[in-house]
Scaffold this active site. Structure first.
Site, PDB file in Angstrom:
ATOM      1  N   CYS A 180     -11.194  10.701  -4.381  1.00 39.32           N
ATOM      2  CA  CYS A 180     -11.383   9.896  -3.165  1.00 39.32           C
ATOM      3  C   CYS A 180     -12.030  10.689  -2.033  1.00 39.32           C
ATOM      4  O   CYS A 180     -12.560  10.109  -1.088  1.00 39.32           O
ATOM      5  CB  CYS A 180     -10.049   9.329  -2.706  1.00 39.32           C
ATOM      6  SG  CYS A 180      -9.202   8.461  -4.013  1.00 39.32           S
ATOM      7  N   HIS A 217      -9.662   7.047   4.534  1.00 39.59           N
ATOM      8  CA  HIS A 217      -9.723   6.563   3.157  1.00 39.59           C
ATOM      9  C   HIS A 217      -8.765   5.380   3.014  1.00 39.59           C
ATOM     10  O   HIS A 217      -7.622   5.436   3.463  1.00 39.59           O
ATOM     11  CB  HIS A 217      -9.331   7.701   2.209  1.00 39.59           C
ATOM     12  CG  HIS A 217      -9.153   7.253   0.800  1.00 39.59           C
ATOM     13  ND1 HIS A 217     -10.086   6.489   0.138  1.00 39.59           N
ATOM     14  CD2 HIS A 217      -8.138   7.448  -0.082  1.00 39.59           C
ATOM     15  CE1 HIS A 217      -9.655   6.248  -1.078  1.00 39.59           C
ATOM     16  NE2 HIS A 217      -8.471   6.806  -1.245  1.00 39.59           N
ATOM     17  N   ASN A 246      -8.664   0.086  -3.026  1.00 38.22           N
ATOM     18  CA  ASN A 246      -9.033   1.499  -3.025  1.00 38.22           C
ATOM     19  C   ASN A 246     -10.239   1.694  -3.942  1.00 38.22           C
ATOM     20  O   ASN A 246     -10.121   1.566  -5.152  1.00 38.22           O
ATOM     21  CB  ASN A 246      -7.825   2.316  -3.510  1.00 38.22           C
ATOM     22  CG  ASN A 246      -8.087   3.809  -3.547  1.00 38.22           C
ATOM     23  OD1 ASN A 246      -9.220   4.256  -3.373  1.00 38.22           O
ATOM     24  ND2 ASN A 246      -7.040   4.583  -3.782  1.00 38.22           N
TER      25      ASN A 246
HETATM   26  O1  UT7 Z   1      -6.425   7.254  -3.335  1.00 36.98           O
HETATM   27  C1  UT7 Z   1      -5.714   8.364  -2.950  1.00 36.98           C
HETATM   28  C2  UT7 Z   1      -4.462   8.595  -3.658  1.00 36.98           C
HETATM   29  N1  UT7 Z   1      -3.611   7.452  -3.751  1.00 36.98           N
HETATM   30  C3  UT7 Z   1      -2.592   7.320  -2.929  1.00 36.98           C
HETATM   31  O2  UT7 Z   1      -2.445   8.069  -1.996  1.00 36.98           O
HETATM   32  C4  UT7 Z   1      -1.624   6.222  -3.249  1.00 36.98           C
HETATM   33  C5  UT7 Z   1      -0.329   6.524  -2.633  1.00 36.98           C
HETATM   34  N2  UT7 Z   1       0.753   5.651  -3.018  1.00 36.98           N
HETATM   35  C6  UT7 Z   1       0.885   4.361  -2.653  1.00 36.98           C
HETATM   36  O3  UT7 Z   1       0.008   3.773  -2.053  1.00 36.98           O
HETATM   37  C7  UT7 Z   1       2.201   3.678  -2.961  1.00 36.98           C
HETATM   38  O4  UT7 Z   1       3.113   4.649  -3.410  1.00 36.98           O
HETATM   39  C8  UT7 Z   1       2.117   2.525  -3.992  1.00 36.98           C
HETATM   40  C9  UT7 Z   1       1.413   1.328  -3.384  1.00 36.98           C
HETATM   41  C10 UT7 Z   1       1.368   2.991  -5.227  1.00 36.98           C
HETATM   42  C11 UT7 Z   1       3.508   2.094  -4.392  1.00 36.98           C
HETATM   43  O5  UT7 Z   1       4.257   1.719  -3.249  1.00 36.98           O
HETATM   44  P1  UT7 Z   1       5.743   2.282  -3.020  1.00 36.98           P
HETATM   45  O6  UT7 Z   1       6.234   1.656  -1.802  1.00 36.98           O
HETATM   46  O7  UT7 Z   1       5.640   3.780  -3.051  1.00 36.98           O
HETATM   47  O8  UT7 Z   1       6.508   1.712  -4.250  1.00 36.98           O
HETATM   48  P2  UT7 Z   1       7.247   2.478  -5.435  1.00 36.98           P
HETATM   49  O9  UT7 Z   1       6.250   3.145  -6.323  1.00 36.98           O
HETATM   50  O10 UT7 Z   1       8.329   3.329  -4.857  1.00 36.98           O
HETATM   51  O11 UT7 Z   1       7.905   1.273  -6.182  1.00 36.98           O
HETATM   52  C12 UT7 Z   1       8.865   0.440  -5.577  1.00 36.98           C
HETATM   53  C13 UT7 Z   1       9.229  -0.683  -6.532  1.00 36.98           C
HETATM   54  C14 UT7 Z   1       9.541  -0.197  -7.943  1.00 36.98           C
HETATM   55  O12 UT7 Z   1      10.579  -0.989  -8.447  1.00 36.98           O
HETATM   56  P3  UT7 Z   1      12.084  -0.447  -8.478  1.00 36.98           P
HETATM   57  O13 UT7 Z   1      12.014   0.791  -9.328  1.00 36.98           O
HETATM   58  O14 UT7 Z   1      12.433  -0.156  -7.056  1.00 36.98           O
HETATM   59  O15 UT7 Z   1      12.824  -1.570  -9.082  1.00 36.98           O
HETATM   60  C15 UT7 Z   1       8.281  -0.507  -8.705  1.00 36.98           C
HETATM   61  O16 UT7 Z   1       8.505  -0.709 -10.069  1.00 36.98           O
HETATM   62  O17 UT7 Z   1       8.100  -1.578  -6.664  1.00 36.98           O
HETATM   63  C16 UT7 Z   1       7.820  -1.772  -8.057  1.00 36.98           C
HETATM   64  N3  UT7 Z   1       6.409  -2.032  -8.212  1.00 36.98           N
HETATM   65  C17 UT7 Z   1       5.880  -3.282  -8.139  1.00 36.98           C
HETATM   66  N4  UT7 Z   1       6.432  -4.481  -7.951  1.00 36.98           N
HETATM   67  C18 UT7 Z   1       5.605  -5.549  -7.920  1.00 36.98           C
HETATM   68  C19 UT7 Z   1       5.416  -1.150  -8.412  1.00 36.98           C
HETATM   69  N5  UT7 Z   1       4.235  -1.786  -8.489  1.00 36.98           N
HETATM   70  C20 UT7 Z   1       4.504  -3.105  -8.324  1.00 36.98           C
HETATM   71  C21 UT7 Z   1       3.695  -4.253  -8.298  1.00 36.98           C
HETATM   72  N6  UT7 Z   1       4.283  -5.437  -8.080  1.00 36.98           N
HETATM   73  N7  UT7 Z   1       2.348  -4.202  -8.446  1.00 36.98           N
END
Ligand code: UT7
Length: 325
Positions: free
Chosen positions: A112, A252, A282
Site C-alpha cells: 500500500c 491510505h 482498499n
Molecule cells: O492496507 C494496509 C493494511 N491493512 C490494514 O491496515 C487493515 C487493518 N485492519 C482492519 O482494517 C480491521 O482490523 C478489519 C476491518 C480487517 C477488521 O475489523 P476489526 O474491528 O479489527 O474486527 P476483528 O478482526 O477483530 O473481528 C471482529 C469480529 C470477529 O468475530 P468474533 O471473533 O468477535 O466473533 C470476526 O470474525 O468480526 C468478525 N468479522 C466479520 N463479521 C462480519 C470479520 N470479518 C467480518 C465480516 N462480516 N466481513
C-alpha cells in the site's frame, strides 16, 4: 528548482460490487462492513483486465492533463503488488501501452506504500538531474488475489489506478519532503504465500489457497495508526512546515477508523482529511493517487496548497510525503 505535478489521472473499472452483493457471497452484512471499515462498494476489474490496463488508462489521462507527448517521459515507476506477471514488470507493459519509447521502466513492491515509495524515488531522480519527466503510478487488481470465500479480507479490497507526471519546475511547486520506513519482521501480518520462489504454483498451493491475501487485520490496525501518524509527523517536520499549513491530508484508505485514529493523533479536523474509501475500498498502492486526483478535481486542492500523503501496508512498509502543488 522544485518539482511539480504537471498531470494527474485515475481510473477504476466499471463494475461495482456493493456490500449487499457481498452479503450473498459470504457471512457478512452491510452494517458490519460500513461500521467497521467505512466501505460501501468497490470496483472490480474484468477477467480480461490486468493491472497494466488500469495503469495505462490512468496514465493517458495524466499525460493529457500535462499536455505532453508520451515520448517526453524519461521514467515510469509502478507501485503494485498485483503485477500483470512476475516479469516483465507492469511498468514495461505500461511503457508499451502508452508508447513512451524513451522511458526506462520498473516496478516497486511496497504494497500500500508503493505509490509514496515511487514518488520518493522519482523525487531523487529529478533532483539529481538524471531524469526530467517521470510518470509515477499506483495500480492494483487486488480482486485477483482476494479469497472470495474469506469474509475477513474479501470485503476490504478493490481495484484501481492513479498516476502523476512529475517534472522539474522553477515555480513554487515542490515535493517538500518524503519519509519511508519498513519492518520486515512483521511481514507475516499481511502477505500472499503462493506463487513466488518459496511456494511456486502447484496443485498443492492452489488446494491450500496460498495464492490469496492473508491478513491479521486486528494486529495491523494498531500498527497502522501508529506508523501512519509517525510517518506524517516526520515528513511534516522534514518539510519544515506546521500542521496548520496543511490544506489536506490524504491517508491510505484501508479503514475509516484507521484514518480517524491518525487524524486524531495529528489533531487535524475532519474537513482536512480526504476520504473516498466508501466508493473504492482498499486499492493498496492506488488509494493515494486516486484520492489526490479526486481532491484536485473536486476543488479541494489548488495550486500552492500543501497536501500530505501518507500510507501503510504489507512488508510492513510505511511512508509519507509533503507536496506543495
Ligand atoms: O492496507 C494496509 C493494511 N491493512 C490494514 O491496515 C487493515 C487493518 N485492519 C482492519 O482494517 C480491521 O482490523 C478489519 C476491518 C480487517 C477488521 O475489523 P476489526 O474491528 O479489527 O474486527 P476483528 O478482526 O477483530 O473481528 C471482529 C469480529 C470477529 O468475530 P468474533 O471473533 O468477535 O466473533 C470476526 O470474525 O468480526 C468478525 N468479522 C466479520 N463479521 C462480519 C470479520 N470479518 C467480518 C465480516 N462480516 N466481513
Amino acid at each position: 528548482m522544485g518539482i511539480e505535478i504537471i498531470g494527474i489521472g485515475s481510473y477504476v473499472p466499471e463494475k461495482i460490487l456493493t456490500n449487499a452483493e457481498l452479503e450473498k457471497m459470504v457471512d457478512t452484512s452491510d452494517e458490519w462492513i460500513t461500521t467497521r471499515t467505512g466501505i460501501k462498494e468497490r470496483r472490480i476489474a474484468k477477467d480480461t483486465e490486468s493491472t497494466s490496463d488500469l495503469a495505462v488508462n490512468a496514465s493517458k489521462k495524466a499525460i493529457k492533463k500535462a499536455n505532453i507527448t508520451p515520448d517526453e517521459i524519461d521514467a515510469i515507476i509502478v507501485g503494485t503488488i498485483t503485477p500483470d506477471m512476475s516479469f516483465p514488470s507492469t511498468a514495461c507493459f505500461v511503457q508499451k501501452g502508452i508508447g513512451a519509447k524513451n522511458a526506462t521502466a520498473f516496478d516497486i513492491s511496497a504494497a500500500c506504500s508503493g505509490f509514496i515509495y515511487g514518488v520518493s524515488i522519482a523525487r531523487e531522480f529529478l533532483r539529481s538531474g538524471i531524469f526530467k519527466t517521470i510518470l509515477v503510478i499506483g495500480a492494483e487488481t487486488l480482486s485477483k488475489i482476494t479469497d472470495w470465500e474469506d469474509r475477513n479480507t474479501c470485503v476490504l479490497f478493490g481495484d484501481g489506478a492513479g498516476a502523476v507526471i512529475l517534472r522539474k519546475t522553477d515555480s513554487q511547486s515542490d515535493i517538500l519532503s518524503t519519509y519511508l520506513g519498513t519492518d520486515g519482521t512483521l511481514g507475516d501480518l499481511l502477505y500472499m504465500p503462493g506463487g513466488g520462489s518459496r511456494n511456486p504454483a502447484s496443485q498443492k498451493t492452489i488446494k491450500e489457497r496460498l495464492h490469496y491475501v492473508r491478513m491479521e487485520g486486528n494486529k495491523l490496525f494498531k500498527i497502522a495508526v501508529k506508523k501512519m501518524t509517525t510517518a506524517a509527523q516526520k515528513a511534516i517536520e522534514i518539510a519544515g512546515i506546521k500542521c496548520e499549513d496543511i490544506k489536506l491530508i490524504i491517508p491510505h484508505q484501508a479503514n475509516i477508523r484507521i484514518v480517524e485514529g491518525v487524524a486524531n493523533q495529528l489533531k487535524l479536523p475532519s474537513e482536512k482529511v480526504f476520504l473516498n474509501i466508501q466508493k473504492y475500498g482498499n486499492t493498496s498502492a492506488a488509494t493515494t493517487p486516486i484520492a489526490l486526483d479526486e481532491a484536485i478535481s473536486q476543488g479541494k486542492l489548488k495550486k500552492g496548497d500543501i497536501v500530505v500523503l501518507v500510507a501503510f501496508g504489507g512488508g510492513l512498509t510505511w511512508g509519507a510525503t509533503v507536496i506543495r502543488l
